[in-house]
Design an enzyme around this catalytic site. Sequence first.
Site, PDB file in Angstrom:
ATOM      1  N   CYS A   1      -6.012  -5.189  -7.684  1.00  0.00           N
ATOM      2  CA  CYS A   1      -5.895  -4.854  -6.554  1.00  0.00           C
ATOM      3  C   CYS A   1      -5.520  -6.062  -5.492  1.00  0.00           C
ATOM      4  CB  CYS A   1      -7.430  -4.425  -5.996  1.00  0.00           C
ATOM      5  SG  CYS A   1      -8.767  -5.347  -5.979  1.00  0.00           S
ATOM      6  N   HIS A   2      -5.603  -7.294  -6.084  1.00  0.00           N
ATOM      7  CA  HIS A   2      -4.944  -8.429  -5.365  1.00  0.00           C
ATOM      8  C   HIS A   2      -3.590  -8.442  -5.135  1.00  0.00           C
ATOM      9  CE1 HIS A   2      -5.148  -9.620  -9.785  1.00  0.00           C
ATOM     10  NE2 HIS A   2      -4.134 -10.286  -9.319  1.00  0.00           N
TER      11      HIS A   2
ATOM     12  N   TYR B   1       0.902  -1.091  -0.021  1.00  0.00           N
ATOM     13  CA  TYR B   1      -0.057  -0.001   0.036  1.00  0.00           C
ATOM     14  C   TYR B   1       0.953   1.237  -0.043  1.00  0.00           C
ATOM     15  CZ  TYR B   1      -3.936  -3.147   0.933  1.00  0.00           C
ATOM     16  OH  TYR B   1      -4.749  -4.089   0.907  1.00  0.00           O
TER      17      TYR B   1
ATOM     18  N   ASN C   1     -12.420  -0.796  -5.294  1.00  0.00           N
ATOM     19  CA  ASN C   1     -12.009  -1.199  -6.765  1.00  0.00           C
ATOM     20  C   ASN C   1     -13.411  -1.810  -7.387  1.00  0.00           C
ATOM     21  OD1 ASN C   1     -11.128  -1.818  -9.153  1.00  0.00           O
ATOM     22  ND2 ASN C   1      -9.564  -3.381  -8.137  1.00  0.00           N
TER      23      ASN C   1
ATOM     24  N   GLU D   1      -0.947 -16.493 -10.666  1.00  0.00           N
ATOM     25  CA  GLU D   1       0.066 -15.592 -11.376  1.00  0.00           C
ATOM     26  C   GLU D   1       1.650 -15.912 -11.082  1.00  0.00           C
ATOM     27  OE1 GLU D   1      -0.460 -11.396 -10.732  1.00  0.00           O
ATOM     28  OE2 GLU D   1      -2.677 -11.658 -11.694  1.00  0.00           O
TER      29      GLU D   1
END
Length: 182
Positions: free
Chosen positions: A140-141, A109, A132, A167
């Site tokens: 945002c993950h 953040y 979001n 990912e």
Amino acid sequence: MAQEVGYTTMESPIGPLLLASTEEGLCYIDFANEEEGLPRLVRWCKKTLLGVTPEKNEAINEQAKLQLEQYFAGERTEFDVPTVLYGTPFQKTVWTELTNIPYGETRSYKDIAIAIGAAKAVRAIGGANNRNPIPVIIPCHRVVGSNGALVGYGGGLSIKEFLLSHEEGPLFAHATSNQAVR
């Protein structure tokens, strides 16, 4: 002229997703089936789009659905589906910055706050992240605590964990060697 919002649902490895788009682009994703997600979409449309009532529309969401299917199949690392963001100028700045986090990477953040020139706005970054309207596509993950901990996610931490793990899978190895499909 009133803005029209079309929605559809799709199955995914993280459960059902409800997608909503205007003629301009994708504007909303909810981690829910139609029965659960439609009332939230209706409330969001009333608040955000001044009373527009969403209508079922598969065609308007076809490109977003295809790109999400490709992402979950490990065939896509970046999204280029048109999106339209509804939020405050600050929220839009944060959401735009989130799209700069590369596939398979995370930022804190604080990193996001510094990147947008608001170093002391870490809590506000968290608030914008929480609101979001297009999760997964606006990643945002990929935002974690400064110590690397998985903190807060609208879809639940198990979904955040799945997306980050997804990912880092086989496609990520190719992405780091610039061979990934984009």
